[in-house]
Design an enzyme around this catalytic site. Structure first.
Site, PDB file in Angstrom:
ATOM      1  N   SER A  29      59.863  65.569  72.460  1.00 30.92           N
ATOM      2  CA  SER A  29      60.668  64.962  73.527  1.00 30.92           C
ATOM      3  C   SER A  29      62.149  65.097  73.203  1.00 30.92           C
ATOM      4  O   SER A  29      62.995  65.149  74.089  1.00 30.92           O
ATOM      5  CB  SER A  29      60.303  63.489  73.690  1.00 30.92           C
ATOM      6  OG  SER A  29      58.909  63.356  73.895  1.00 30.92           O
ATOM      7  N   ARG A  30      62.472  65.152  71.905  1.00 33.32           N
ATOM      8  CA  ARG A  30      63.883  65.218  71.495  1.00 33.32           C
ATOM      9  C   ARG A  30      64.478  66.619  71.669  1.00 33.32           C
ATOM     10  O   ARG A  30      65.695  66.764  71.588  1.00 33.32           O
ATOM     11  CB  ARG A  30      64.035  64.755  70.040  1.00 33.32           C
ATOM     12  CG  ARG A  30      63.771  63.256  69.903  1.00 33.32           C
ATOM     13  CD  ARG A  30      64.094  62.743  68.508  1.00 33.32           C
ATOM     14  NE  ARG A  30      64.079  61.291  68.474  1.00 33.32           N
ATOM     15  CZ  ARG A  30      63.066  60.549  68.014  1.00 33.32           C
ATOM     16  NH1 ARG A  30      61.975  61.125  67.544  1.00 33.32           N
ATOM     17  NH2 ARG A  30      63.143  59.232  68.026  1.00 33.32           N
ATOM     18  N   LYS A  68      52.115  67.511  64.238  1.00 27.49           N
ATOM     19  CA  LYS A  68      53.586  67.549  64.256  1.00 27.49           C
ATOM     20  C   LYS A  68      54.178  66.387  63.450  1.00 27.49           C
ATOM     21  O   LYS A  68      55.160  66.546  62.742  1.00 27.49           O
ATOM     22  CB  LYS A  68      54.040  67.495  65.715  1.00 27.49           C
ATOM     23  CG  LYS A  68      55.418  66.962  65.976  1.00 27.49           C
ATOM     24  CD  LYS A  68      56.405  68.083  66.053  1.00 27.49           C
ATOM     25  CE  LYS A  68      57.844  67.618  66.097  1.00 27.49           C
ATOM     26  NZ  LYS A  68      58.099  66.308  66.636  1.00 27.49           N
ATOM     27  N   MET A  72      55.218  57.835  73.387  1.00 26.14           N
ATOM     28  CA  MET A  72      56.456  57.171  73.820  1.00 26.14           C
ATOM     29  C   MET A  72      56.935  57.779  75.136  1.00 26.14           C
ATOM     30  O   MET A  72      58.094  57.576  75.527  1.00 26.14           O
ATOM     31  CB  MET A  72      57.532  57.296  72.749  1.00 26.14           C
ATOM     32  CG  MET A  72      57.112  56.629  71.440  1.00 26.14           C
ATOM     33  SD  MET A  72      58.506  56.177  70.400  1.00 26.14           S
ATOM     34  CE  MET A  72      59.262  57.763  70.126  1.00 26.14           C
ATOM     35  N   HIS A  86      51.707  66.312  73.948  1.00 24.26           N
ATOM     36  CA  HIS A  86      50.956  65.116  74.357  1.00 24.26           C
ATOM     37  C   HIS A  86      49.709  65.510  75.148  1.00 24.26           C
ATOM     38  O   HIS A  86      48.624  64.947  74.953  1.00 24.26           O
ATOM     39  CB  HIS A  86      51.815  64.218  75.253  1.00 24.26           C
ATOM     40  CG  HIS A  86      53.092  63.733  74.624  1.00 24.26           C
ATOM     41  ND1 HIS A  86      54.323  64.067  75.116  1.00 24.26           N
ATOM     42  CD2 HIS A  86      53.317  62.937  73.553  1.00 24.26           C
ATOM     43  CE1 HIS A  86      55.269  63.487  74.392  1.00 24.26           C
ATOM     44  NE2 HIS A  86      54.685  62.804  73.424  1.00 24.26           N
TER      45      HIS A  86
END
Ligand code: AMP
Length: 285
Positions: free
Chosen positions: A188-189, A151, A32, A39
């Protein structure tokens, strides 16, 4: 570096795919965006094994609930493309939602049971959205191998079950969770976290390691392991636990005790407004 192409439409990806000789392995890394080392570790695993590596950047609206962070999810697109390029990606598919979903789309993929506990219980429709978009991406990119992160352990279990049940000719490769030096799983969060929350967030990992240590010392009861994990989260303060569970590593079904097949310890918790997940695999015998 520098040969990466960014494609926006399904037709362009099909044309690109047709230029690849049949004997060359194609690897695929769906994301995303808001690319981080997690990633990039998947990209490197693909580049190592495959002649061609494709990635996708698509913040998939159908896997977000109505009150989740779809609108504010980070989208640093130019930087993402540069990072993927530097790591060896050959093609990035970055469609708009309109390209992926026709207004009257009527078909979706539901992976029963595996998707129902853990995150599935708290994010209704999430895994339907994930399985559907991943199957679409597989049909568009037609990779031989697709790389996913441990994850998101339930996501991996759901997708493995999907390709098995629907005879999808793609091999799912699960890669280890990449962590910050202090143990926080990259996400990313994590960008949403304040400094204080960032510190409290370390308790997720600590709770899993405390339970793992107890298991290594001979504890087999799921309830006992869960109590150990929850005590660590409780002591951290400012962490609102959504679930902390001991489940079967493939079916994601709750276990009463860790047996020969091992187990997955899985946690989801809010730190401030940010929902974080992490997990630890207890190897089978
Ligand atoms: P996302 O962009 O969050 O949907 O993640 C795309 C892929 O990267 C998924 O297969 C994730 O499991 C994987 N991923 C995300 N964070 C990590 C991490 N810390 N380590 C390894 N893989 C990760």
């Amino acid at each position: 570096m520098g040969k990466l192409v960014v494609l926006r439409t399904i037709a362009e990806v099909r044309a690109w795919r047709n230029t690849i000789p049949p004997d060359r392995l194609v690897g695929f890394v769906p994301t995303m965006g808001a690319i981080h080392e997690g990633h990039l570790s998947l990209v490197r695993a693909s580049v190592e094994r495959c002649a061609v590596t494709a990635a996708s950047i698509f913040v998939n609206p159908t896997q977000f609930g109505p009150h989740e962070d779809f609108a504010r999810y980070p989208r640093p697109f130019e930087q993402d493309v540069q990072l993927l390029d530097a790591a060896g990606v050959d093609m990035v598919f970055a469609p708009l939602p309109e390209e992926m979903y026709l207004p009257d789309a009527s078909t979706s993929v539901v992976v029963e049971r595996v998707s129902e506990g853990l995150c599935g219980q708290y994010r209704p429709g999430h895994f339907r959205g994930v399985a559907t978009v991943v199957l679409k991406l597989f049909n568009i990119v037609q990779p031989h191998l697709a790389f996913f992160g441990q994850k998101d352990a339930q996501q991996c279990a759901v997708l493995k079950r999907m390709v098995r049940d629907l005879d999808v000719p793609v091999q799912i490769v699960v890669c280890p969770t990449v962590r910050e030096p202090d143990g926080l799983a990259m996400s990313s969060r994590n960008a949403y976290l304040s400094e204080d929350e960032r510190r409290r967030a370390l308790a997720l990992r600590r709770s899993l390691l405390a339970a793992r240590d107890a298991w290594r010392a001979g504890e087999r009861s799921a309830e006992a392991l869960r109590s150990i994990g929850l005590a660590v989260l409780d002591a951290a303060g400012g962490v609102r636990v959504q679930y902390w569970e001991v489940v079967h590593p493939e079916t994601m079904a709750p276990l009463a005790a860790v047996g020969d097949e091992g187990a997955l310890l899985a946690v989801a918790a809010y730190v401030g407004e940010t929902r974080l997940i992490d997990n630890e695999l207890l190897a089978g015998e």
